[in-house]
Write an enzyme that holds these catalytic residues in place. Structure first.
Site, PDB file in Angstrom:
ATOM      1  CE  LYS A 102       2.064  -4.717   6.769  1.00 37.26           C
ATOM      2  NZ  LYS A 102       0.940  -3.780   6.721  1.00 37.26           N
TER       3      LYS A 102
HETATM    4  C1  LIG Z   1       0.654  -2.762   5.858  1.00 41.14           C
HETATM    5  C2  LIG Z   1      -0.720  -2.197   5.901  1.00 41.14           C
HETATM    6  C3  LIG Z   1      -1.322  -1.668   4.755  1.00 41.14           C
HETATM    7  C4  LIG Z   1      -0.611  -1.574   3.422  1.00 41.14           C
HETATM    8  O1  LIG Z   1      -0.360  -2.828   2.854  1.00 41.14           O
HETATM    9  P1  LIG Z   1       0.730  -2.968   1.695  1.00 41.14           P
HETATM   10  O2  LIG Z   1       0.885  -4.419   1.476  1.00 41.14           O
HETATM   11  O3  LIG Z   1       1.977  -2.337   2.232  1.00 41.14           O
HETATM   12  O4  LIG Z   1       0.209  -2.231   0.512  1.00 41.14           O
HETATM   13  C5  LIG Z   1      -2.621  -1.203   4.866  1.00 41.14           C
HETATM   14  N1  LIG Z   1      -3.274  -1.228   6.046  1.00 41.14           N
HETATM   15  C6  LIG Z   1      -2.720  -1.713   7.166  1.00 41.14           C
HETATM   16  C7  LIG Z   1      -3.484  -1.678   8.432  1.00 41.14           C
HETATM   17  C8  LIG Z   1      -1.434  -2.227   7.131  1.00 41.14           C
HETATM   18  O5  LIG Z   1      -0.887  -2.720   8.257  1.00 41.14           O
END
Ligand SMILES: *Cc1c(COP(=O)(O)O)cnc(C)c1O
Length: 505
Positions: A123
């Site tokens: 993120k």
């Molecule tokens: C948010 C997240 C995901 C999923 O990503 P999306 O964009 O919601 O599909 C997968 N792995 C981790 C560690 C995340 O923080």
């Protein structure tokens, strides 16, 4: 370039307006009217650039309201100085000079590590950039009110958004997380957050409950008026905001360039990507990179036990009426993948009426079925697979044993689904699976998977995993020990409105 809503293509906004608003008032998601094409020559030029330069270049294609100087400045502010400038580790915001490095696994497989940022999850790749874009967008649109960022988090978004927005001018941020739906370390990261414009609150329910609560508040007229009186308006840092999706397109292009630059892949040769998926934001960015002309073959969508997307890709039926499972990859414990709406809009060639219909059905019955044309397009582009809890552990163990490589639970889901895809399809195109979190963020599951008994205290597990594996933990996770807890409130779902109001007093 203009942006339109997936539920009303007649609505047109400038990039700065779309980013400042986050979500369209009709409930739709903002999408660019055009995806610029990258020529082979441009991709070759990008190969010679640093991650920061690539980011500014790619984002510039979508953000005509922003000058190249501005974007270069943001790229350096978000990701740290170029690798060439860094002389010792830890000098940049990211703890790796390449920002998003590729780890070679075997001759034909790489792992794209997206967790070298300040909160150790992917993120950060977008949430270190979004606050800069948003704050500039407020100035460009002449907005004088304070942007109040409301976030529903399955664990990682919350912390990354708090870290990105803390003390950013003209913004406040309030995060809701499911009380029992995040890991101990994720929770600690959030409740110890510093900054004068931040708030954190637990919700009794799962991620979908928190997300639905936030969506409801967004579409509440009365709330909007009330907040306007206090000089605030609501905006979003969830991946429904275009300012989240855009910075994520960059690393799919960048990783391709790295493979070309190292001579592993010839310019123009296709690669496949396998992405661990929850809200469909990350893999959507990969789809957009492909649409821009990056030679990407199949998009492999990896789910955990919450396999609603696997079924959708295989059958064309999206059906959220199924048990919700709490898994060891909690950031993917999601039954409503918001960003799928952008894909449907694109695959239907902008049929906003059709998209509105599907979304209304999803809202009313929890289910919709796409038409044959869209289904055919979907299945040509995507492969969907899921990974059980046992297989997640077994994959972490095997990766560690056979390749000496420590991966987290989300990454393991991707690694497993990629190998299933290869076995089923016989497609041995060079492939990259995406690593979305540091293994240190999910110490208990990782320790258990490699045959250790996790220590009783969750923070002691960081040191334990370091001793067992010899891998250095991210500095900021290790520093959680002893940090004071600032936020302890818990609310029922129905109480989220009043939490927002009192936060914005
Ligand atoms: C948010 C997240 C995901 C999923 O990503 P999306 O964009 O919601 O599909 C997968 N792995 C981790 C560690 C995340 O923080």
């Amino acid at each position: 370039m203009d942006y339109l809503s997936t539920r009303d293509k007649a609505l047109r906004l400038r990039a700065a307006e779309a980013i400042a608003m986050g979500l369209s008032r009709d409930g739709g998601l903002f999408t660019p009217v055009l995806f610029p094409h990258l020529s082979t020559l441009e991709i070759e030029t990008l190969c010679g650039m640093s991650y920061q330069r690539r980011a500014a270049y790619v984002m510039g294609k979508f953000l005509e309201d922003f000058s190249p100087e501005e974007l270069n400045y943001y790229a350096v502010s978000a990701y740290g100085p170029d690798a060439s400038v860094i002389t010792s580790p830890g000098q940049g915001k990211f703890d790796h000079p390449e920002v998003a490095p590729l780890h070679p696994v075997d001759g034909n497989t790489w792992c794209l590590e997206l967790w070298h940022g300040p909160t150790s999850a992917f993120k950060d790749m977008a949430l270190q950039m979004l606050p800069l874009l948003l704050s500039a967008s407020l100035k460009k649109t002449g907005e004088e009110k304070t942007a109040c960022i409301l976030v529903a988090t399955s664990g990682d978004t919350g912390k990354a958004a708090l870290e990105g927005f803390k003390d950013v001018e003209q913004t406040k941020i309030l995060v809701f997380y499911p009380e029992n739906g995040v890991s101990e370390i994720q929770k600690l990261q959030m409740v110890t957050q510093e900054g004068n414009n931040v708030g954190v609150c637990a919700v009794q329910g799962n991620f979908d409950d928190a997300q639905n609560g936030v969506k409801r508040i967004f579409s509440d007229e009365e709330m909007r008026e009330e907040l306007a009186k206090r000089g605030c308006f609501l905006s979003s840092a969830n991946s429904i905001n275009w300012g989240r999706i855009l910075p994520q397109i960059v690393y799919y292009i960048s990783a391709y360039c790295d493979l070309v630059r190292s001579g592993t892949v010839k310019l123009g040769q296709k690669i496949n990507y396998c992405v661990p998926t929850g809200n469909f934001g990350n893999i959507l960015s990969c789809y957009y990179a492909r649409k821009m002309g990056v030679p990407i073959g199949r998009l492999i969508c990896a789910s955990n036990r919450n396999d609603v997307l696997t079924d959708f890709i295989r059958t064309g039926v999206y059906d959220r009426n199924r048990p919700f499972h709490t898994t060891m990859s909690p950031s993917m414990d999601i039954l409503i993948s918001s960003n799928l709406e952008r894909l449907l809009f694109d695959l239907s060639e902008w049929d906003d009426e059709l998209v509105r219909g599907y979304m209304a059905q999803l809202n009313q019955t929890g289910r919709y079925e796409i038409n044959e044309t869209i289904k055919e397009r979907l299945q040509m582009l995507f492969y969907g697979g899921f990974c059980s809890e046992e297989d997640t552990s077994a994959t972490i163990a095997a990766m560690y044993r056979e390749h000496g490589y420590l991966i987290d639970t989300h990454t393991a889901v991707a690694a497993k689904v990629l190998s299933d895809y290869r076995r089923e399809s016989g497609d041995d195109t060079p492939a990259v699976f995406v690593s979305t979190a540091s293994p240190y963020k999910f110490c208990d599951s990782v320790l258990a998977a490699i045959g250790e008994t996790p220590a009783a205290n969750s923070l002691d597990r960081i040191e334990q995993l370091r001793q067992v594996s010899g891998v250095t933990p991210p500095v900021r996770l290790a520093a959680l020990k002893g940090k004071p807890v600032r936020f302890t409130s818990v609310t029922e779902r129905s109480g989220m409105d009043s939490v927002v109001k009192s936060f914005l007093q």
